[in-house]
Design an enzyme around this catalytic site. Structure first.
Site, PDB file in Angstrom:
ATOM      1  N   THR A 120      -8.024  19.773 -48.222  1.00 60.14           N
ATOM      2  CA  THR A 120      -8.185  19.351 -46.839  1.00 60.14           C
ATOM      3  C   THR A 120      -9.272  18.284 -46.829  1.00 60.14           C
ATOM      4  OG1 THR A 120      -7.565  21.527 -45.992  1.00 60.14           O
ATOM      5  CG2 THR A 120      -8.769  20.074 -44.489  1.00 60.14           C
ATOM      6  N   LYS A 195      -2.478  19.244 -40.914  1.00 59.28           N
ATOM      7  CA  LYS A 195      -3.494  20.231 -41.278  1.00 59.28           C
ATOM      8  C   LYS A 195      -4.761  20.036 -40.450  1.00 59.28           C
ATOM      9  CE  LYS A 195      -5.699  23.473 -43.501  1.00 59.28           C
ATOM     10  NZ  LYS A 195      -6.063  23.412 -44.919  1.00 59.28           N
ATOM     11  N   LYS A 264      -9.524  25.785  -9.428  1.00 56.27           N
ATOM     12  CA  LYS A 264     -10.256  26.774  -8.617  1.00 56.27           C
ATOM     13  C   LYS A 264     -10.771  27.911  -9.484  1.00 56.27           C
ATOM     14  CE  LYS A 264      -8.507  30.296  -6.971  1.00 56.27           C
ATOM     15  NZ  LYS A 264      -7.971  31.542  -6.419  1.00 56.27           N
TER      16      LYS A 264
END
Length: 318
Positions: A120, A195, A264
């Protein structure tokens, strides 16, 4: 998208002869994930060589029954496939090209070898590395993995592959030894990008979950009860598993719960949080996004139309 097995099935396992036909596989980076993955490759019958810079890691894996090296050049020499599973793209670059761009593992691979980058790392640097490998006559795909080390050890990782169809097909027997889900995401560079999207969502979700549990604790609520209740709601189960598939992703933004009411509710929650001193950083950002719905003419649309609002802001073409 393609998967190695149907959901819930036993992981597909390649024929050992098919794996060995890939040729020698050098696997560089044998940490928690990489070590488990190499173990599965060896068990499946691949002709493997492992490599890691840590002597302790090599000692831990000494029972694997395949050659282990401290130097990636030694591991990669003559290999037909090189897998990198390293901490950063800088580590990958150093392994492949060595110091000052010379003397790395890429220089000693077999002609036409396939490099599978499973780390990664940085997506743009991954693109640059792939282009340099292609210029050297080497094939390359990015195929980062998902899921936990425990699932990796069981051969049930998720592989997200980006690359040419023929290269992903070539790597499939190897992936089948590691994963029960193999997704060909698209062209080269797509795997690492998906990824990083996944990890972004996961890490932001970590903070959101922590904020919610901290908020509940500041209100004096029992944690076990909070976890039990939130685990049954769309908030706890996640929007991708509940509302998004049936609403905005299906092209339907008629309001089950409009963005106006979402504003809200988050405004009320933020006011309550302020009264007890609960810091909700993500809530502050989310309230501002809900507040934009009116000026963008989306306040009466379903809350899942938040996707369309953000795509409007990012100028995503439709």
């Amino acid at each position: 998208m393609s998967a190695a097995t149907p959901a819930g099935g036993a992981p597909a396992r390649p024929d050992p002869a098919t794996l060995r036909a890939l040729g020698p596989v050098a696997f560089v980076g044998l940490g928690v994930m990489g070590g488990a993955m190499l173990r599965n490759l060896v068990r499946a019958g691949a002709d493997c060589r492992g490599c890691d810079a840590s002597p302790a890691t090599l000692e831990r894996l000494a029972d694997l029954g395949c050659p282990l090296f401290a130097d990636p050049v030694d591991a990669a020499r003559g290999a037909a496939v090189l897998v990198t599973m390293l901490p950063t793209s800088a580590h990958t670059r150093q392994v492949l090209f060595g110091e000052a761009g010379r003397g790395g593992a890429a220089a000693v691979l077999a002609d036409g070898a396939l490099v599978i980058e499973m780390s990664t790392g940085d997506a743009l640097e991954t693109d640059r590395i792939a282009a340099e490998l292609a210029a050297a006559g080497l094939r390359c795909i990015d195929a980062p993995v998902g899921r936990t080390p425990r699932e990796a050890a069981a051969g049930r990782a998720l592989v997200m592959a980006g690359g040419d169809t023929e290269d992903v097909a070539r790597a499939r027997p190897l992936f089948e030894a590691l994963a029960d889900t193999i997704v060909h995401v698209g062209p080269r560079g797509s795997g690492i990008r998906l990824k990083l999207v996944n990890n972004y969502m996961g890490m932001v979700g970590m903070v959101m979950t922590a904020e919610a549990l901290m908020f509940a604790a500041k209100l004096g609520l029992d944690r076990a009860t909070v976890v039990k209740v939130l685990s049954t709601t769309a908030a706890g189960r996640g929007q991708l598993n509940t509302n998004y598939p049936h609403k905005v992703l299906a092209g339907d933004v008629t309001p089950d719960f409009p963005l106006r009411m979402g504003y809200k509710d988050i405004h009320l929650a933020m006011n309550l949080a302020a009264s007890v001193g609960a810091p909700l950083g993500l809530g502050g950002y989310a309230r501002e996004m809900f507040a934009l719905a009116k000026s963008w003419g989306r306040e009466e649309q379903d809350c899942t139309a938040m996707l369309l609002l953000l795509e409007d802001l990012a100028q995503v073409p439709r």
